[in-house]
Design a protein around this motif. Sequence first.
Motif, PDB file in Angstrom:
ATOM      1  N   THR A 150      -0.211   1.312   2.953  1.00  0.00           N
ATOM      2  CA  THR A 150      -1.007   0.955   1.479  1.00  0.00           C
ATOM      3  C   THR A 150      -1.524   2.333   1.126  1.00  0.00           C
ATOM      4  O   THR A 150      -2.400   2.770   1.652  1.00  0.00           O
ATOM      5  CB  THR A 150      -2.020  -0.217   1.423  1.00  0.00           C
ATOM      6  N   ASP A 152      -4.140   5.062  -0.291  1.00  0.00           N
ATOM      7  CA  ASP A 152      -5.625   5.031  -0.645  1.00  0.00           C
ATOM      8  C   ASP A 152      -5.759   5.362  -2.091  1.00  0.00           C
ATOM      9  O   ASP A 152      -5.407   6.543  -2.475  1.00  0.00           O
ATOM     10  CB  ASP A 152      -6.415   6.074   0.279  1.00  0.00           C
ATOM     11  N   ARG A 155      -7.745   8.830  -2.496  1.00  0.00           N
ATOM     12  CA  ARG A 155      -7.024   9.904  -2.231  1.00  0.00           C
ATOM     13  C   ARG A 155      -5.945  10.217  -3.086  1.00  0.00           C
ATOM     14  O   ARG A 155      -5.493  11.511  -3.652  1.00  0.00           O
ATOM     15  CB  ARG A 155      -6.258   9.636  -0.877  1.00  0.00           C
ATOM     16  N   ASP A 315      -8.044  15.300   2.394  1.00  0.00           N
ATOM     17  CA  ASP A 315      -6.930  14.839   1.318  1.00  0.00           C
ATOM     18  C   ASP A 315      -5.708  15.449   1.563  1.00  0.00           C
ATOM     19  O   ASP A 315      -4.384  15.089   1.572  1.00  0.00           O
ATOM     20  CB  ASP A 315      -7.378  14.962  -0.098  1.00  0.00           C
ATOM     21  N   CYS A 318      -4.001  15.072   5.473  1.00  0.00           N
ATOM     22  CA  CYS A 318      -3.835  13.732   5.960  1.00  0.00           C
ATOM     23  C   CYS A 318      -2.153  13.797   5.783  1.00  0.00           C
ATOM     24  O   CYS A 318      -1.595  13.998   5.180  1.00  0.00           O
ATOM     25  CB  CYS A 318      -4.171  12.701   4.801  1.00  0.00           C
ATOM     26  N   ASP A 320      -0.408  11.180   5.611  1.00  0.00           N
ATOM     27  CA  ASP A 320       0.163   9.798   5.028  1.00  0.00           C
ATOM     28  C   ASP A 320       0.834  10.185   3.669  1.00  0.00           C
ATOM     29  O   ASP A 320       0.578  11.322   2.868  1.00  0.00           O
ATOM     30  CB  ASP A 320      -1.168   8.861   4.601  1.00  0.00           C
TER      31      ASP A 320
END
Length: 338
Positions: A150, A152, A155, A315, A318, A320
Motif C-alpha cells: 500500500t 504511503d 511519500r 523519500d 526508499c 518502494d
Amino acid sequence: MPGTRRPMKTTATWLTASSSGAIAILQIRGECNLALKALGIAGPLRPGIPCRRDLGGIDEGIVSLLDQDTLIVMPHGGIRVRQLLQETMEQAGINLSEPDTVDPRSLHPEAGDRYEALMLETLTRAASPLAIDLLVQQPERWRSRHSGFTPDPGRTRRLNRLITPPLVVITGAPNVGKSTLMNRLVGRTVSIEADLEGTTRDYTRGLVDLGGVVVDLVDTPGRRVSSDHVEQEAILISDELLEQAECIIELMAPATRPASRQVTASLAVMNKSDLDGTEQLARQQGCGCCISAATGDGIEELVLLVRNELVTDDDLECGDPWLFDPALESAGRSETDR
C-alpha cells in the motif's frame, strides 16, 4: 473482407505541457495522411526517419512517422504556434484528446507494458531533474511489488512535487532582503532591490531549481500599512498564495520590525549574515539558518533545507514503488486482462 484493415479514428494529442516551451510534441494516431495533407506535407515519409518540414506555413518543425498509424510533429513550443496547429487539425476533422483521457500505451507504443507507458507519459510532464532517474526505476518496482503493498500517502504527496512544481513563498517585513534573495535563487534580476520600504509593490515569481526540485518561487511585497492600492492588492494576493504554499520562507533581518501579519513559516531564515551580531540574533530567534542574500553566504544550506522540506532523502532513497499516477494501482489488472 479478410485482411482488410479497418479505418482508425484519428486523434491528436499534445505530449508536452500546455505552457510555452522550446519544443512541443504533437502525436497523431490513426489516418496520418489526414494530418500530412492538412499541413501540406507532400512526398513519402520513411518510418523512423525524422525530417524537417514546413508545417502548413505555421512553423518549421521535425516530422517523424513512427509507423503507419503514428505520426509525431515537433514544432516550436510557443503558445500561438500550438494554437494554430490545433486549429489546423480540427479543420481536418482530427479530434484533439487530452493525455489523461487516452490509453498511455497508444501515446507510447514503444512501451513494453502499461507501467512503462505511464512512466514515459509522466516523464514528459516531470519538472524536476530528481524525478528522472526515480521514474525510470518505477516500472520494475511496480511489477515486482508484493501483493499487500500500500503506497504511503505522505511519500506520494511529497514525491509528486517532482512532477508539478510546488509553490514556495518568501515573506517577511519590508527591507529584510526578500527581493535580493529571490534574485539570488533565480540567478538573475527579477525583483527590484533597494534599502527602502515599499520597493517591491507587487509580487514576482519564477520557476527555480532548488537542489534538483523545481519550485514555483514567489517574492511577496513587504507587509506594511500603505495607501498604495497596487501594493495593497498585491499583499491580498500574496495572502492567498501563503494559504496555498507548500513551503513558506519567512525572512528576517537585524534592525527591522516584525511583519504586520504573522504566518506559520516552514523555515525561519535570518538574512544579512555579513553584519556583526547577525548569527547570534539568528540563534536567539530560532532561525533554521543564517544567510547573506547579497553575498551568497549560506545559500547552499538554505537550498538544501527547502528541498528537504519538500522532498526528503528518505523519500528518494526508499525502494518502494512510487504512486506517480493513480492508474498504477490498476495497471497490473489491465496487463492481466490484455
